[in-house]
Scaffold this active site. Structure first.
Site, PDB file in Angstrom:
ATOM      1  CE  LYS A   1      -3.061   2.495   3.056  1.00 26.07           C
ATOM      2  NZ  LYS A   1      -2.993   2.600   4.031  1.00 26.07           N
TER       3      LYS A   1
ATOM      4  CG  ASN B   1      -6.462   1.711  11.475  1.00 24.93           C
ATOM      5  OD1 ASN B   1      -6.636   0.679  12.276  1.00 24.93           O
ATOM      6  ND2 ASN B   1      -4.808   1.614  11.501  1.00 24.93           N
ATOM      7  CB  THR B   2      -9.110   6.323  13.017  1.00 26.02           C
ATOM      8  OG1 THR B   2      -7.644   6.392  12.145  1.00 26.02           O
ATOM      9  CG2 THR B   2      -9.504   6.378  14.608  1.00 26.02           C
TER      10      THR B   2
ATOM     11  N   GLY C   1      -8.325   9.477   9.423  1.00 22.92           N
ATOM     12  CA  GLY C   1      -8.017   9.588  10.573  1.00 22.92           C
ATOM     13  C   GLY C   1      -9.260  10.417  11.532  1.00 22.92           C
TER      14      GLY C   1
ATOM     15  CB  ALA D   1      -8.163   7.451   3.812  1.00 20.39           C
TER      16      ALA D   1
END
Lengths: 253, 304
Positions: free
Chosen positions: A92, A202-203, A153, A180
């Site tokens: 990535k 992710n976050t 994020g 993202a």
């Protein structure tokens, strides 16, 4: 669905940073039913072996990333180290243009993508929704594009929906993954409804009060959004439209 | 009465030795002067509620008893609470933090720490929390043990072994991993705070703990790595940037020390007492040595 030569069933790609503990991370990965997990190594380096060993136990395909790299050289070196440590040619590719906004640097990204694909890497570039940058990345040898939904994020979701729709229409046969900015399952579902092929996040899971439950929520939302896209979503109308016939109703007068 | 050899003189070893000696057991402590003790780099925050943001329940549940235990054993405990702040553009982080933690109130930071002046419009205050000076505290525990006749030495152990060697036990405890932490100490006489301050930031959260003589401890990074080499430039930049965000007068602070420690951690980041090959192991304190060592030591002596 294929990413490069790899067939995937789950359209959720999950990041592994910032969880309360490796145990909760493992449980969240399992609950999410993801098949691909991203891992950073710019900061951890070779000395992060114990964490990688724990990740190995969940038995998923690794997509190492170049998070934290700001130049072509750093990204290329990190990718090479990742190939060695994770024994995969997937990468990535993140080349950050600004340390605060974490926007991709499209110029360095294209250059790094070219170098890496020539070196045999299968590159998953973290990019913007810009069509020409997307084209250049494909020319450079990428077979997947990963536009952002919103800054990393931020949890803002799809900040530029119309541009993402355009991107979907423009790159008809290229796997597109929103990478993202996704904060809630409804945002992920929305991206899938407009035809994206996958979501990388992710976050939103790692920092949830209950990451494992949140992993389940995203799993289901992404499946729901994808089903809806395939089923064909109705167009919006300006007026109410009765779904029952109005002929032959009883006349009580 | 048994004879015990506690291996390791970090926070875990000294808490275990203290607890054993309070139960009138015979204790010796085996030290390794060349080993870098992670406890000496600890922040010394006794902040179970703040830690509860991402820590398992055991930390919150047993952390409060640590404040009492340390108050009864050492002199540097300050029960002044914790103040949690966020830069203006990250106030959403405060809301997130508030929703994941308990026992806090919203405050005007200036009302608690006048030196903050009007730099922050709101903050979260955790009044029941405390902090201590880890180095002074370990020194005091050690002196008390020596007064009671506990011998510290570097020779072979003579009693039943309780291994409290932190990350050094990595080879014996296969699940144990290192989590790298970087910290620094600086001195500033322009600003004084009486409680520990946490600055929330989506990527670089940090804490500032006041020590004596105008010194402050600033910590700490969390990197999944076994690399114990000196502090990275990135960590230094991030942490000093955070200190500067708390108060610009820290720009004139003088750096006293930087350090890197390896937190011994199990996969769930919760400590464990195990028994293996004739030895007890108390390990896996992760970032909660001062908060959980008294409780773990107590659990250990209860088992006997």
């Amino acid at each position: 669905m294929m990413f490069y030569d790899h067939k995937i069933n789950s359209r959720l790609l999950l990041g592994t940073a910032g969880y309360p503990s490796p145990e909760i991370l493992s449980d969240a990965i399992i609950e999410s039913q993801t098949e691909i997990i991203t891992v950073s190594l710019r900061r951890e380096g070779k000395a992060g072996a114990s964490f990688r060993t724990l990740l190995n136990q969940v038995n998923k395909k690794f997509l190492p990333n170049t998070a934290g790299c700001h130049t072509v050289k750093e990204a290329v070196t990190t990718a090479q180290m990742a190939r060695e440590l994770f024994n995969t040619d997937w990468i990535k590719l993140e080349v950050i243009g600004n340390a605060d906004t974490l926007q991709p640097d499209p110029f360095a990204l294209v250059e790094a993508a070219r170098i890496l694909t020539q070196d045999g890497f299968k590159v998953f570039p973290y990019t913007t929704e810009d069509l020409i940058v997307g084209e250049k990345l494909l020319e450079a040898g990428c077979e997947v594009l990963m536009p952002w939904g919103a800054p990393i994020g931020s949890g803002q979701g799809l900040r530029n929906i119309e541009a993402l729709r355009t991107m979907r229409a423009y790159f008809k046969n290229v796997p597109l993954i929103v990478d993202a900015g996704i904060g809630s399952p409804s945002q992920a579902a929305h991206a899938m409804e407009i035809g994206f092929d996958g979501i990388l996040l992710n976050t939103a899971v790692a920092k949830a009060k209950d990451p494992i439950l949140m992993a389940a929520a995203f799993r289901d939302a992404i499946v729901a959004g994808h089903h809806a896209y395939r089923a064909g979503i109705m167009e919006k109308r300006d007026m109410a439209y009765a779904s029952t016939p109005i002929y032959g109703l009883a006349d009580f007068n | 009465m048994s004879s015990w050899s506690v291996i390791g003189s970090g926070v875990t070893g000294l808490c275990v030795a203290t607890m054993l000696s309070e139960y009138n057991e015979k204790v010796e402590v085996i030290e390794s002067p060349d080993v870098k003790t992670a406890s000496l780099l600890a922040g010394g925050m006794l902040a179970p509620f703040c830690e509860g943001e991402s820590a398992p329940d055991i930390v919150v549940e047993y952390g409060m008893t640590a404040i009492e235990w340390w108050s009864n054993h050492v002199s540097s405990v300050k029960k002044t609470g914790t103040l949690v702040l966020a830069p203006a553009r990250d106030t959403v982080e405060l809301k997130n933090f508030a929703s994941k933690t308990q026992s806090h109130t919203w405050v005007a930071p200036e009302s608690l720490e006048s030196d903050l002046s009007n730099r922050f419009s709101q903050g979260l205050f955790f009044p029941e929390e405390a902090h201590l000076d880890p180095r002074l505290s370990l020194k005091e525990l050690r002196s008390t043990l020596i007064e009671k006749g506990v011998v510290f030495h570097t020779n072979k152990p003579s009693g039943k072994i309780v291994d409290c060697t932190g990350i050094s036990a990595e080879k014996t405890l296969p699940n144990l991993r290192a989590v790298r932490g970087e910290m620094l100490i600086f001195e500033s006489h322009d600003v004084s705070f009486s409680r520990s301050i946490r600055l929330l930031h989506p990527r670089f959260p940090c804490y500032l703990v006041p020590r004596h003589n105008g010194q402050f401890m600033l910590g700490a990074t969390m990197v999944e790595s076994h690399d114990g080499s000196s502090i990275s430039a990135k960590a230094l930049i991030e942490m000093l940037g955070s200190a500067y965000a708390i108060h610009p007068a820290f720009a004139e602070a003088r750096l006293v020390e930087t350090g890197t420690g390896l937190r011994p951690s199990f996969p769930n980041n919760v400590p464990e007492i195990t028994y293996q090959d004739g030895c007890f192991f108390i390990n896996g304190m992760y970032r909660h040595g001062f908060l959980l060592a008294p409780y773990m030591a107590q659990q250990f002596v209860k088992k006997l």
